[in-house]
Design a protein around this motif. Structure first.
Motif, PDB file in Angstrom:
ATOM      1  N   THR A  50       0.845  -1.185   0.000  1.00  0.00           N
ATOM      2  CA  THR A  50       0.000   0.000   0.000  1.00  0.00           C
ATOM      3  C   THR A  50       0.877   1.230   0.000  1.00  0.00           C
ATOM      4  OG1 THR A  50      -1.692  -1.163   1.285  1.00  0.00           O
ATOM      5  CG2 THR A  50      -1.843   1.224   1.212  1.00  0.00           C
ATOM      6  N   SER A  51       0.495   2.243  -0.773  1.00  0.00           N
ATOM      7  CA  SER A  51       1.213   3.511  -0.823  1.00  0.00           C
ATOM      8  C   SER A  51       2.666   3.267  -1.243  1.00  0.00           C
ATOM      9  CB  SER A  51       1.104   4.216   0.532  1.00  0.00           C
ATOM     10  OG  SER A  51       1.592   5.537   0.461  1.00  0.00           O
ATOM     11  N   ALA A 200      -0.472   8.188  -3.705  1.00  0.00           N
ATOM     12  CA  ALA A 200      -0.857   9.605  -3.753  1.00  0.00           C
ATOM     13  C   ALA A 200      -1.293  10.067  -2.363  1.00  0.00           C
ATOM     14  CB  ALA A 200      -1.959   9.817  -4.778  1.00  0.00           C
ATOM     15  N   ILE A 201      -0.325  10.418  -1.528  1.00  0.00           N
ATOM     16  CA  ILE A 201      -0.614  10.874  -0.164  1.00  0.00           C
ATOM     17  C   ILE A 201      -1.582  12.045  -0.237  1.00  0.00           C
ATOM     18  CG2 ILE A 201       0.371  11.832   1.948  1.00  0.00           C
ATOM     19  CD1 ILE A 201       2.986  10.472   1.263  1.00  0.00           C
ATOM     20  N   PRO A 206      -1.014  14.598  -6.128  1.00  0.00           N
ATOM     21  CA  PRO A 206      -2.293  14.632  -6.844  1.00  0.00           C
ATOM     22  C   PRO A 206      -2.933  13.262  -6.992  1.00  0.00           C
ATOM     23  CG  PRO A 206      -0.467  14.833  -8.384  1.00  0.00           C
ATOM     24  CD  PRO A 206       0.131  14.902  -7.012  1.00  0.00           C
ATOM     25  N   ALA A 207      -4.261  13.272  -7.055  1.00  0.00           N
ATOM     26  CA  ALA A 207      -5.007  12.037  -7.283  1.00  0.00           C
ATOM     27  C   ALA A 207      -4.728  11.516  -8.687  1.00  0.00           C
ATOM     28  CB  ALA A 207      -6.504  12.282  -7.100  1.00  0.00           C
ATOM     29  N   LEU A 273      -1.820  12.096   9.076  1.00  0.00           N
ATOM     30  CA  LEU A 273      -1.156  11.075   8.268  1.00  0.00           C
ATOM     31  C   LEU A 273      -0.807   9.847   9.111  1.00  0.00           C
ATOM     32  CD1 LEU A 273       1.211  13.181   5.971  1.00  0.00           C
ATOM     33  CD2 LEU A 273      -0.955  12.089   5.384  1.00  0.00           C
ATOM     34  N   SER A 274      -0.384  10.067  10.338  1.00  0.00           N
ATOM     35  CA  SER A 274      -0.087   8.926  11.209  1.00  0.00           C
ATOM     36  C   SER A 274      -1.341   8.105  11.454  1.00  0.00           C
ATOM     37  CB  SER A 274       0.510   9.418  12.535  1.00  0.00           C
ATOM     38  OG  SER A 274       1.770  10.018  12.322  1.00  0.00           O
ATOM     39  N   SER A 275      -2.459   8.786  11.596  1.00  0.00           N
ATOM     40  CA  SER A 275      -3.726   8.065  11.770  1.00  0.00           C
ATOM     41  C   SER A 275      -4.047   7.236  10.533  1.00  0.00           C
ATOM     42  CB  SER A 275      -4.856   9.064  12.039  1.00  0.00           C
ATOM     43  OG  SER A 275      -6.106   8.422  12.092  1.00  0.00           O
ATOM     44  N   ILE A 276      -3.820   7.813   9.352  1.00  0.00           N
ATOM     45  CA  ILE A 276      -4.100   7.103   8.104  1.00  0.00           C
ATOM     46  C   ILE A 276      -3.187   5.896   7.937  1.00  0.00           C
ATOM     47  CG2 ILE A 276      -3.934   7.301   5.587  1.00  0.00           C
ATOM     48  CD1 ILE A 276      -4.859  10.205   5.878  1.00  0.00           C
ATOM     49  N   PHE A 277      -1.890   6.085   8.207  1.00  0.00           N
ATOM     50  CA  PHE A 277      -0.907   5.051   7.889  1.00  0.00           C
ATOM     51  C   PHE A 277      -0.733   4.001   8.989  1.00  0.00           C
ATOM     52  CE2 PHE A 277       0.760   8.424   4.992  1.00  0.00           C
ATOM     53  CZ  PHE A 277       0.600   7.716   3.817  1.00  0.00           C
TER      54      PHE A 277
END
Length: 408
Positions: A50-51, A200-201, A206-207, A273-277
């Motif tokens: 992922t990512s 695409a963070i 960009p998306a 971002l920490s929450s997302i990752f």
């Protein structure tokens, strides 16, 4: 590949933090080599990413026919990284993307002339396209899957358009796509566009447009809304899963400053971002541990009546805070980027969390690689137990620091 037991590698997201993953894998390869495994042998039947982890995963999958060679190539990229290989760092590029984007946020009501062509993100990541084309050999990936040297590759992305999470997978095996609430899997020929979408963070890059089920959708980082990061590996047939994280899983509150100041924009962005990752992975590991514990209490007859099956799991995550490491290397970023990030507090104390995702500079990535190697070597017995299918010494969710304390 082993038809009875399949081993999966799961690489999570985290931008520049993904350098840690390469160090861990190099440490694992060293341990297996010491035990007589051939370095060209691919120990992972299934590779999921992922990512930034999707980029590492695909690069390794392309070399499933000679895993050692692929790992060395990926190591060289991370050890020689410069931010300009990922996003534009020149003054003109930064003005066109970052400064323009921040200005639009602040004074958009005054900037009517930009409405026809608004900036899409803080940074322009077009250099990453060149890097990916240089790193990846997709015909080798096709050959590895056809020859059975790899069972499946999967990368994930999140659709801004449809509000759903999609796992794109490629395999020559007869694997049925799966559908769950707000997430589904699609069989496809994985390409650079899928990796750009997965990495695409949000807001920073960009998306990416992709065609899914006959329509165009815009995708962002696969870590967003990823409720079950380990799930794709299991759906693809894994019986045991090595998960390499890009952040401490059980991090406690940090810092003891007596003066609490209002958080900067960079602190808020870094926290988001920490929450997302990180958060979804920690929750999924806990869920997997509970399921394994429950299944261990069932009889063979009871197990025969449930679709669930026990999954052997080993998790390796950083033993040190990557934010702290990043704070020592912020000055290595190109000056235009430092000025841009400095405007939102990313170069100040407390703002290094955001910088840790964007520090594609060799001084930082080399330190993360070295940390990854040390953390892997510290788990030598657990790694050998994992690949030999013996009972693991450490509990699945234990961090390296916890193991070290128990063995001290």
């Amino acid at each position: 590949m082993n038809e009875s037991k399949k081993t999966a590698l799961v690489l999570t997201g985290g931008g520049a933090r993904a350098a840690y993953q390469v160090g861990v894998l190099d440490g694992v390869a060293s341990i297996l080599k010491d035990e007589g495994r051939q370095p060209e042998h691919n120990p992972y039947d299934i590779i999921c990413g992922t990512s930034a982890g999707a980029i590492n995963a695909t690069a390794l999958a392309c070399h499933a026919g000679n895993f050692g060679e692929g790992l060395r190539q990926v190591l060289r990229v991370w050890e020689q990284f410069t931010a300009e290989q990922v996003y534009r760092t020149d003054s003109i590029g930064v003005l066109r993307s970052g400064a323009k984007w921040l200005s639009l946020l602040s004074f958009g009501w005054l900037l009517r002339q930009w409405r026809a062509n608004p900036p899409n993100s803080l940074l322009d990541n077009t250099p990453l396209v060149t890097l990916l084309h240089r790193m990846l050999d997709f015909p080798r990936l096709d050959a590895a899957l056809m020859e059975g040297k790899l069972h499946a590759l999967a990368v994930t992305a999140s659709s801004y358009t449809a509000g759903r999470h999609i796992t794109f997978f490629q395999s020559d095996a007869d694997i049925a796509p799966w559908v769950r609430s707000q997430r589904l899997a699609l069989r496809t020929q994985i390409g650079v566009e899928h990796l750009l979408a997965s990495a695409a963070i949000p807001l920073l890059f960009p998306a990416m447009p992709l065609y899914c089920e006959g329509r165009r959708e815009y995708f962002g980082d696969g870590s967003m809304r990823q409720l079950a990061p380990i799930s794709p590996a299991i759906h693809l047939g894994a019986d045991r899963v090595l998960v390499v994280g890009a952040g401490r899983l059980n991090d406690q509150s940090h810092g003891s400053s007596t003066q609490v100041q209002y958080p900067s924009l960079a602190q808020i962005a870094g926290h988001a971002l920490s929450s997302i990752f990180l958060d979804s992975l920690a929750v999924d590991i806990e869920r997997m541990t509970r399921i394994n514990l429950t299944l261990s209490m069932l009889s063979k007859e009871q197990l025969a009546h449930t679709p669930l099956r026990p999954i052997k799991m080993l998790v390796i995550a950083p033993s040190e805070r990557l934010d702290d490491i990043a704070s020592r290397h912020v000055k290595s970023l190109p000056r235009p980027i430092r000025m841009l990030l400095g405007g939102i507090g990313a170069t100040e104390a407390g703002g290094s969390a955001l910088a840790s995702y964007l520090l594609f500079e060799a001084s930082y990535t080399k330190e993360l690689i070295a940390l990854g190697r040390r953390d892997a070597l510290a788990r030598r017995e657990d790694i050998l137990a994992f690949f030999d299918a013996r009972e693991s010494i450490a509990a699945p969710g234990e961090t390296n620091a916890e193991v070290a304390r128990q063995r001290a």
